[in-house]
Write a protein that holds these residues in place. Sequence first.
Motif, PDB file in Angstrom:
ATOM      1  N   ALA A   1      14.843  53.827  24.255  1.00  0.00           N
ATOM      2  CA  ALA A   1      16.183  54.405  24.141  1.00  0.00           C
ATOM      3  C   ALA A   1      16.963  54.012  25.381  1.00  0.00           C
ATOM      4  O   ALA A   1      16.394  53.831  26.465  1.00  0.00           O
ATOM      5  CB  ALA A   1      16.126  55.926  24.024  1.00  0.00           C
TER       6      ALA A   1
ATOM      7  N   ALA B   1      16.377  65.326  27.963  1.00  0.00           N
ATOM      8  CA  ALA B   1      16.571  65.541  26.528  1.00  0.00           C
ATOM      9  C   ALA B   1      15.862  64.461  25.716  1.00  0.00           C
ATOM     10  O   ALA B   1      15.289  64.733  24.656  1.00  0.00           O
ATOM     11  CB  ALA B   1      18.057  65.555  26.206  1.00  0.00           C
ATOM     12  N   ALA B   2      15.892  63.228  26.226  1.00  0.00           N
ATOM     13  CA  ALA B   2      15.219  62.126  25.528  1.00  0.00           C
ATOM     14  C   ALA B   2      13.714  62.359  25.459  1.00  0.00           C
ATOM     15  O   ALA B   2      13.076  62.143  24.428  1.00  0.00           O
ATOM     16  CB  ALA B   2      15.533  60.804  26.227  1.00  0.00           C
ATOM     17  N   TYR B   3      13.134  62.810  26.570  1.00  0.00           N
ATOM     18  CA  TYR B   3      11.695  63.067  26.574  1.00  0.00           C
ATOM     19  C   TYR B   3      11.327  64.185  25.597  1.00  0.00           C
ATOM     20  O   TYR B   3      10.267  64.162  24.972  1.00  0.00           O
ATOM     21  CB  TYR B   3      11.229  63.432  27.983  1.00  0.00           C
ATOM     22  CG  TYR B   3      11.154  62.254  28.931  1.00  0.00           C
ATOM     23  CD1 TYR B   3      10.390  61.129  28.608  1.00  0.00           C
ATOM     24  CD2 TYR B   3      11.835  62.269  30.138  1.00  0.00           C
ATOM     25  CE1 TYR B   3      10.326  60.041  29.471  1.00  0.00           C
ATOM     26  CE2 TYR B   3      11.780  61.191  31.019  1.00  0.00           C
ATOM     27  CZ  TYR B   3      11.024  60.076  30.672  1.00  0.00           C
ATOM     28  OH  TYR B   3      10.959  59.011  31.520  1.00  0.00           O
ATOM     29  N   ARG B   4      12.192  65.184  25.460  1.00  0.00           N
ATOM     30  CA  ARG B   4      11.913  66.284  24.545  1.00  0.00           C
ATOM     31  C   ARG B   4      11.879  65.819  23.090  1.00  0.00           C
ATOM     32  O   ARG B   4      11.268  66.470  22.240  1.00  0.00           O
ATOM     33  CB  ARG B   4      12.958  67.388  24.715  1.00  0.00           C
ATOM     34  CG  ARG B   4      12.757  68.230  25.973  1.00  0.00           C
ATOM     35  CD  ARG B   4      13.517  69.553  25.869  1.00  0.00           C
ATOM     36  NE  ARG B   4      14.930  69.373  25.734  1.00  0.00           N
ATOM     37  CZ  ARG B   4      15.787  69.273  26.761  1.00  0.00           C
ATOM     38  NH1 ARG B   4      15.318  69.354  28.004  1.00  0.00           N
ATOM     39  NH2 ARG B   4      17.068  69.126  26.555  1.00  0.00           N
ATOM     40  N   THR B   5      12.538  64.693  22.801  1.00  0.00           N
ATOM     41  CA  THR B   5      12.524  64.149  21.439  1.00  0.00           C
ATOM     42  C   THR B   5      11.408  63.131  21.263  1.00  0.00           C
ATOM     43  O   THR B   5      11.435  62.315  20.354  1.00  0.00           O
ATOM     44  CB  THR B   5      13.872  63.507  21.095  1.00  0.00           C
ATOM     45  OG1 THR B   5      14.122  62.423  22.008  1.00  0.00           O
ATOM     46  CG2 THR B   5      15.005  64.505  21.170  1.00  0.00           C
ATOM     47  N   ARG B   6      10.453  63.158  22.205  1.00  0.00           N
ATOM     48  CA  ARG B   6       9.251  62.319  22.151  1.00  0.00           C
ATOM     49  C   ARG B   6       9.509  60.846  22.475  1.00  0.00           C
ATOM     50  O   ARG B   6       8.663  59.998  22.202  1.00  0.00           O
ATOM     51  CB  ARG B   6       8.548  62.431  20.781  1.00  0.00           C
ATOM     52  CG  ARG B   6       8.127  63.855  20.436  1.00  0.00           C
ATOM     53  CD  ARG B   6       7.402  63.899  19.107  1.00  0.00           C
ATOM     54  NE  ARG B   6       7.087  65.249  18.708  1.00  0.00           N
ATOM     55  CZ  ARG B   6       6.037  65.940  19.124  1.00  0.00           C
ATOM     56  NH1 ARG B   6       5.179  65.381  19.963  1.00  0.00           N
ATOM     57  NH2 ARG B   6       5.830  67.168  18.705  1.00  0.00           N
ATOM     58  N   LEU B   7      10.673  60.531  23.032  1.00  0.00           N
ATOM     59  CA  LEU B   7      10.879  59.183  23.540  1.00  0.00           C
ATOM     60  C   LEU B   7      10.049  59.007  24.811  1.00  0.00           C
ATOM     61  O   LEU B   7       9.890  59.939  25.605  1.00  0.00           O
ATOM     62  CB  LEU B   7      12.357  58.937  23.829  1.00  0.00           C
ATOM     63  CG  LEU B   7      13.268  58.934  22.588  1.00  0.00           C
ATOM     64  CD1 LEU B   7      14.728  58.958  22.999  1.00  0.00           C
ATOM     65  CD2 LEU B   7      12.979  57.715  21.725  1.00  0.00           C
TER      66      LEU B   7
END
Length: 281
Positions: free
Chosen positions: A226, A250-256
């Motif tokens: 991403a 926020a990106a890490y929370r979406t499993r990125l």
Amino acid sequence: ARGLSSTPLSTASKCRSLRSHRISTPIASAAPSAPSQVASDSLVELLVPEADRPAKLAEAATLPSVTVTDLDMEWIHVLSEGWASPLKGFMREAEYLQTIHFNALRLPDGSVTNMSIPIVLAIDDDQKAALDGKPAFALKSPAGDIVAIMRNFEIFVHNKEERVARTFGLTDERHPYTATIYASGDHLVGGDLEVLQEFTYGDGLDEFRLSPRQMRAEYERLGADAVFVFQLRNPIHNGHAPAHDVVPRAAYRTRLQKPRARRPPNRAARSRGDDIPLEIR
């Protein structure tokens, strides 16, 4: 609202940056049967190969010509490198109307790609008369240099008030970009563009201005899954720090796994009067 108060030339640069996050998704990943699906297409670059440019320039010298503005030159730059894919040039009427009414373009395979900013070329009555019935014409820079050829073009009415209202949500002529639109020609011309020069600005930042193709290669090298883009007119300061912290979290929370930030270089020309001078930036 603050973003819309930027100068005309910065808007084209902003378009390049805002669209950079979506161009790596292949169109095949979208289901054509879903009209609401936002898809991405392959990169459409309009820069003529260097070996072919002399012949194209010789042809362009025999064609009628339109001298474009500095703002138009930035849009030619946008188009040439593929930032506005899938556009093949300045918008024809169907593309323009889809953009201002739906903020999107429907592609031949039925998929839809986001396109929220009209990329159009305005001409006046005299220029329109000179182009009527012609198959192609040359585009010249404000300095008089041939920069492109437009073919298979169409000319249509430039409804300025509708354009500014649907693009910016206002019609006030004091807005810097709307003032530019209101002062432009009463016709729009769109067609296939062949760009005959690469774009540099000689402001010390050219080496940092990556094309979409170069950015794709860099993101692949980094293994990024991403990319978020953060563009400023002035140097970064503490007020901007939360964005650099919040977005990756926020990106890490979406499993990125490997989100990466991209901060495009500032444009040097025609910045606002309260901007920090380029040499200090």
